[in-house]
Scaffold this active site. Structure first.
Site, PDB file in Angstrom:
ATOM      1  N   HIS A 187      -4.573   1.139   7.390  1.00 24.19           N
ATOM      2  CA  HIS A 187      -3.220   1.698   7.519  1.00 24.19           C
ATOM      3  C   HIS A 187      -3.034   2.841   6.509  1.00 24.19           C
ATOM      4  O   HIS A 187      -2.560   3.927   6.872  1.00 24.19           O
ATOM      5  CB  HIS A 187      -2.180   0.589   7.273  1.00 24.19           C
ATOM      6  CG  HIS A 187      -0.764   1.061   7.334  1.00 24.19           C
ATOM      7  ND1 HIS A 187       0.075   0.758   8.383  1.00 24.19           N
ATOM      8  CD2 HIS A 187      -0.025   1.806   6.478  1.00 24.19           C
ATOM      9  CE1 HIS A 187       1.263   1.303   8.160  1.00 24.19           C
ATOM     10  NE2 HIS A 187       1.227   1.941   7.000  1.00 24.19           N
ATOM     11  N   GLU A 188      -3.421   2.601   5.253  1.00 28.87           N
ATOM     12  CA  GLU A 188      -3.264   3.635   4.223  1.00 28.87           C
ATOM     13  C   GLU A 188      -4.216   4.805   4.468  1.00 28.87           C
ATOM     14  O   GLU A 188      -3.856   5.963   4.256  1.00 28.87           O
ATOM     15  CB  GLU A 188      -3.479   3.046   2.824  1.00 28.87           C
ATOM     16  CG  GLU A 188      -2.487   1.969   2.430  1.00 28.87           C
ATOM     17  CD  GLU A 188      -1.026   2.335   2.669  1.00 28.87           C
ATOM     18  OE1 GLU A 188      -0.652   3.521   2.492  1.00 28.87           O
ATOM     19  OE2 GLU A 188      -0.249   1.444   3.056  1.00 28.87           O
ATOM     20  N   HIS A 217      -2.856   7.305   6.794  1.00 31.62           N
ATOM     21  CA  HIS A 217      -1.897   8.233   6.182  1.00 31.62           C
ATOM     22  C   HIS A 217      -2.575   9.496   5.672  1.00 31.62           C
ATOM     23  O   HIS A 217      -2.044  10.591   5.843  1.00 31.62           O
ATOM     24  CB  HIS A 217      -1.158   7.570   5.019  1.00 31.62           C
ATOM     25  CG  HIS A 217       0.060   6.811   5.424  1.00 31.62           C
ATOM     26  ND1 HIS A 217       1.145   7.388   6.053  1.00 31.62           N
ATOM     27  CD2 HIS A 217       0.376   5.501   5.291  1.00 31.62           C
ATOM     28  CE1 HIS A 217       2.068   6.474   6.278  1.00 31.62           C
ATOM     29  NE2 HIS A 217       1.624   5.311   5.833  1.00 31.62           N
ATOM     30  N   GLY A 231       0.840  -1.188   0.000  1.00 31.27           N
ATOM     31  CA  GLY A 231       0.000   0.000   0.000  1.00 31.27           C
ATOM     32  C   GLY A 231       0.874   1.237   0.000  1.00 31.27           C
ATOM     33  O   GLY A 231       2.019   1.199   0.463  1.00 31.27           O
ATOM     34  N   GLN A 275       2.875   9.937   1.304  1.00 29.87           N
ATOM     35  CA  GLN A 275       4.176   9.267   1.342  1.00 29.87           C
ATOM     36  C   GLN A 275       5.050   9.609   0.146  1.00 29.87           C
ATOM     37  O   GLN A 275       6.236   9.291   0.145  1.00 29.87           O
ATOM     38  CB  GLN A 275       3.983   7.750   1.427  1.00 29.87           C
ATOM     39  CG  GLN A 275       3.378   7.308   2.750  1.00 29.87           C
ATOM     40  CD  GLN A 275       3.240   5.807   2.794  1.00 29.87           C
ATOM     41  OE1 GLN A 275       2.265   5.249   2.305  1.00 29.87           O
ATOM     42  NE2 GLN A 275       4.231   5.150   3.367  1.00 29.87           N
ATOM     43  N   CYS A 306       5.945   0.238   7.704  1.00 28.07           N
ATOM     44  CA  CYS A 306       5.549   1.350   6.851  1.00 28.07           C
ATOM     45  C   CYS A 306       6.737   1.754   5.989  1.00 28.07           C
ATOM     46  O   CYS A 306       7.860   1.831   6.501  1.00 28.07           O
ATOM     47  CB  CYS A 306       5.102   2.523   7.722  1.00 28.07           C
ATOM     48  SG  CYS A 306       4.609   3.986   6.792  1.00 28.07           S
ATOM     49  N   LEU A 307       6.497   2.012   4.708  1.00 23.62           N
ATOM     50  CA  LEU A 307       7.585   2.397   3.812  1.00 23.62           C
ATOM     51  C   LEU A 307       8.227   3.719   4.229  1.00 23.62           C
ATOM     52  O   LEU A 307       9.394   3.956   3.934  1.00 23.62           O
ATOM     53  CB  LEU A 307       7.071   2.493   2.366  1.00 23.62           C
ATOM     54  CG  LEU A 307       6.549   1.179   1.760  1.00 23.62           C
ATOM     55  CD1 LEU A 307       6.021   1.414   0.351  1.00 23.62           C
ATOM     56  CD2 LEU A 307       7.618   0.105   1.769  1.00 23.62           C
TER      57      LEU A 307
END
Length: 195
Positions: free
Chosen positions: A147-148, A151, A45, A50, A105-106
Site C-alpha cells: 500500500h505504501e 504511494h 504507514g 502524503q 488511507c490517511l
C-alpha cells in the site's frame, strides 16, 4: 513535528516519486516527523507524497496489528516489533494468490474498501544509514508495504477498485478534496475554498 496530510486530489499523490541520495537535507528529522505524523493520525504507514514530498520514502509501524487474534503467532510476533523506514524501495517480486482485505488511507479518510493484493513480496530498499537490504514479507505486513509502495508510484488504493465501486465513491472522493471530511488530524486539501 506533526505535518498536515495531503488529501485525495492533490497532484503530488499522482507523481512517481524520485529517489533520494544520502545527502538529502535533514533526512533523519523528516523520517521522525513522518512517524510522528502517522502516529498522530493513528496510521500504520505513511509515504512521503502524503506529506507533500514526491520522494521515495515510506515508514511503517505495524505494531497495532499485532493483537489481531485471527493472525498466526508467527505473524503476531513479526508485527509486534515491526517499525521501519524504507528509502528508495523497489518491490522485486509479488507472488501467491491475491486476497482481499479492507484498506483505508490517511489521504482518503472515511473510505475503506476491499483491495486484492498478493500475499508475498520481496523488496529491496535502503535503511536510514543507506545500507541496502533485500527482504521478504508476507500476509498483513506485505499488504501494508505494498500500500505504501503504491504511494511512491503515484497509485492509490482506490485505483485498484472495480469500476462500479469507483462510481459509488466518486462523490465522496470529490468531497474529500474539498475538505468535506471528519478526519481528526491536520490535512491539506487541494480544492478547499478560502485556504
Amino acid at each position: 513535528m506533526i505535518l498536515p496530510i495531503v488529501a485525495y486530489g492533490d497532484p503530488v499523490l499522482r507523481k512517481k516519486a524520485a529517489p533520494i541520495t544520502q545527502d538529502y537535507p535533514k533526512l533523519d528529522e523528516l523520517i521522525a516527523n513522518m512517524f510522528e505524523t502517522m502516529y498522530g493520525a493513528s496510521g500504520v504507514g505513511l509515504a512521503a507524497p502524503q506529506i507533500g514530498k514526491a520522494i521515495r520514502i515510506f515508514v511503517v509501524d505495524a505494531t497495532p496489528f499485532a493483537d489481531d487474534e485471527d493472525l498466526s503467532e508467527k505473524e503476531q510476533a513479526q508485527l509486534k516489533t515491526f517499525k521501519k523506514a524504507f528509502i528508495n524501495p523497489e518491490i522485486i517480486e509479488e507472488t501467491g494468490d491475491e486476497w482481499a482485505f479492507s484498506e483505508g488511507c490517511l489521504s482518503i479518510p472515511g473510505i475503506n474498501e476491499d483491495v486484492f493484493r498478493c500475499p508475498n513480496i520481496k523488496i529491496k530498499y535502503q535503511d536510514q544509514d543507506f545500507k541496502e537490504h533485500i527482504e521478504e514479507y508476507d500476509g498483513l505486513l506485505a499488504r501494508v508495504i505494498q500500500h505504501e509502495y503504491d504511494h511512491i508510484e503515484g497509485i492509490l488504493f482506490t485505483d485498484k477498485l472495480s469500476s462500479l465501486k469507483k462510481r459509488i465513491i466518486k462523490s465522496k472522493l470529490a468531497g474529500i478534496s474539498k475538505g468535506k471530511t471528519n478526519a481528526d488530524y491536520r490535512m491539506r486539501f487541494p480544492d478547499k475554498k478560502g485556504r
